[in-house]
Design an enzyme around this catalytic site. Structure first.
Site, PDB file in Angstrom:
ATOM      1  N   ALA A  73       0.861  -1.190   0.000  1.00 41.86           N
ATOM      2  CA  ALA A  73       0.000   0.000   0.000  1.00 41.86           C
ATOM      3  C   ALA A  73       0.896   1.238   0.000  1.00 41.86           C
ATOM      4  O   ALA A  73       2.083   1.155   0.344  1.00 41.86           O
ATOM      5  CB  ALA A  73      -0.880  -0.017   1.242  1.00 41.86           C
ATOM      6  N   GLN A  75       1.206   3.759   1.958  1.00 42.53           N
ATOM      7  CA  GLN A  75       1.875   4.066   3.236  1.00 42.53           C
ATOM      8  C   GLN A  75       2.475   2.817   3.879  1.00 42.53           C
ATOM      9  O   GLN A  75       2.635   2.760   5.105  1.00 42.53           O
ATOM     10  CB  GLN A  75       0.895   4.758   4.189  1.00 42.53           C
ATOM     11  CG  GLN A  75       0.708   6.244   3.907  1.00 42.53           C
ATOM     12  CD  GLN A  75       1.998   7.043   4.052  1.00 42.53           C
ATOM     13  OE1 GLN A  75       2.917   6.671   4.760  1.00 42.53           O
ATOM     14  NE2 GLN A  75       2.056   8.167   3.354  1.00 42.53           N
ATOM     15  N   SER A  76       2.787   1.799   3.085  1.00 39.47           N
ATOM     16  CA  SER A  76       3.392   0.577   3.631  1.00 39.47           C
ATOM     17  C   SER A  76       4.698   0.877   4.370  1.00 39.47           C
ATOM     18  O   SER A  76       5.574   1.573   3.854  1.00 39.47           O
ATOM     19  CB  SER A  76       3.668  -0.392   2.471  1.00 39.47           C
ATOM     20  OG  SER A  76       4.589  -1.387   2.874  1.00 39.47           O
ATOM     21  N   ASN A  77       4.802   0.319   5.565  1.00 37.71           N
ATOM     22  CA  ASN A  77       6.063   0.439   6.318  1.00 37.71           C
ATOM     23  C   ASN A  77       7.108  -0.512   5.763  1.00 37.71           C
ATOM     24  O   ASN A  77       8.305  -0.235   5.796  1.00 37.71           O
ATOM     25  CB  ASN A  77       5.821   0.104   7.798  1.00 37.71           C
ATOM     26  CG  ASN A  77       4.804   1.026   8.406  1.00 37.71           C
ATOM     27  OD1 ASN A  77       5.007   2.233   8.456  1.00 37.71           O
ATOM     28  ND2 ASN A  77       3.679   0.467   8.851  1.00 37.71           N
TER      29      ASN A  77
END
Ligand SMILES: Cc1ncc(COP(=O)(O)O)c(C=O)c1O
Length: 334
Positions: A73, A75-77
């Protein structure tokens, strides 16, 4: 455990601290709570994926790869930590991102660019579409003379689980040194690969009374449990463990998801504020806020009592706070 047989690069800051949360515990009227600070794994602003990337990138390097490709996604970490790991190892980095929500140049997206990764937007969260795009990128990168290595979404792999079996051993050693006996482990669960490693590590430590509870941040329990069993059994097999798991031996709760992945609930925002104001520790609006609210609710419902000693695994995700400024400001009346 045969941890030493896996290729590994030392790119994170471990062991991480195991910290008591007395003011948070008192505020929720709850059990003794210790936080395993995997938000402080160092690399790329920390989080659980940094610990896993020691093994994932170890495999990539062992195969002679010089270009990392992964997806997630916006905003994937995970993708942010891959970008940092690739930078540290001098590799190229390509991130397939979608869908096109929360695409502002903020939080993890901003960091990905600063770490020098190339972003490829696909406007879909469909895993097959993202994998197809990664294959296309890999073909292009190969033509340019590089050797690509595709990392699965969320880093979900045997290597990721092995890293967390190892983290449990690290935590149990710390508990022994502190002369504390914990009986419950709580954490956020996404792909389930992290929790899978935790259940393998806990079982290996021969603590049948030690309960591991995963709190889903997006998907339904029925979808996640088979994945958890699959990841756990693959890790157990790879590590040479003399046991396997069935679904009814493992616990995932889906009660704290709210409207879905990436949509903070009022309880999640409340948990972020309470942890910040009692312990000075930041949670995030996608994973740890939801999971810590789950912890608070389990205390409220009497599932966790003063007789329990809980380890909460802080898996990081804090940079996403800056992409959720509006939700935090309006939800908490800041
Ligand atoms: C901050 C944070 N916590 C928890 C998780 C969940 O880990 P897993 O996907 O291994 O279940 C993730 C995964 O992306 C994460 O970024």
């Amino acid at each position: 455990m045969q941890i030493g047989k896996y290729p590994r690069v030392r790119i994170s800051t471990i062991p991480t601290p195991l910290e008591e949360l007395p003011r948070f515990s008192a505020a929720v009227g709850g059990p003794r709570i210790l936080m395993k600070r995997d938000d402080l794994t160092g690399l790329g602003m920390g989080g659980n994926k940094a610990r896993q990337l020691e093994f994932i990138m170890g495999e990539a390097v062992a195969r002679g790869s010089d270009a990392a490709i992964t997806c997630g996604a916006g905003q994937s970490n995970h993708v942010r930590q891959v970008a940092a790991a690739a930078a540290k190892l001098g590799m190229k980095c390509y991130l397939v991102l979608g869908p096109a929500v929360k695409t502002e140049m903020q939080g993890n997206i901003l960091l990905n660019r600063i770490y020098g990764a190339e972003l490829i937007w696909v406007d879909t969260n469909d895993i097959d579409a993202q994998y197809a795009e990664m294959e296309k990128v890999a073909a292009k990168v190969e033509k340019e003379g590089f050797k690509p290595y595709i990392i699965p979404r969320g880093g979900a792999s045997v290597q990721a689980s092995v890293a967390y079996a190892n983290c449990v051993i690290e935590t149990m050693t710390q508990l022994n040194e502190m002369r504390i006996e914990a009986n419950v482990w709580l954490q956020a669960t996404g792909t389930t690969a992290t929790q899978a490693g935790v259940v393998v590590g806990a079982r290996w430590w021969l603590r049948p009374d030690f309960r591991v509870i995963g709190l889903s941040v997006g998907r339904k329990r029925v979808d996640l449990l088979p994945k958890l069993v699959g990841h756990a059994n693959r890790a157990a097999e790879s590590l040479g463990a003399p046991f396997r798991f069935e679904e009814d031996q493992l616990t995932i709760l889906e009660d704290y998801v709210g409207e879905g992945y990436g949509v903070p609930t009022p309880g999640c925002l409340e948990a972020i504020q309470l942890m910040a104001r009692t312990e000075g520790i930041m949670l995030d609006p996608v994973y740890s806020g939801k999971a810590v609210y789950g912890l608070m609710d389990l205390v409220e419902k009497g599932v966790l009592t003063k007789d329990d000693t809980v380890v909460y695994l802080h898996t990081g995700g804090v940079p996403a706070v800056f992409a959720y400024d509006k939700e935090l400001v309006s939800g908490l009346g800041l």
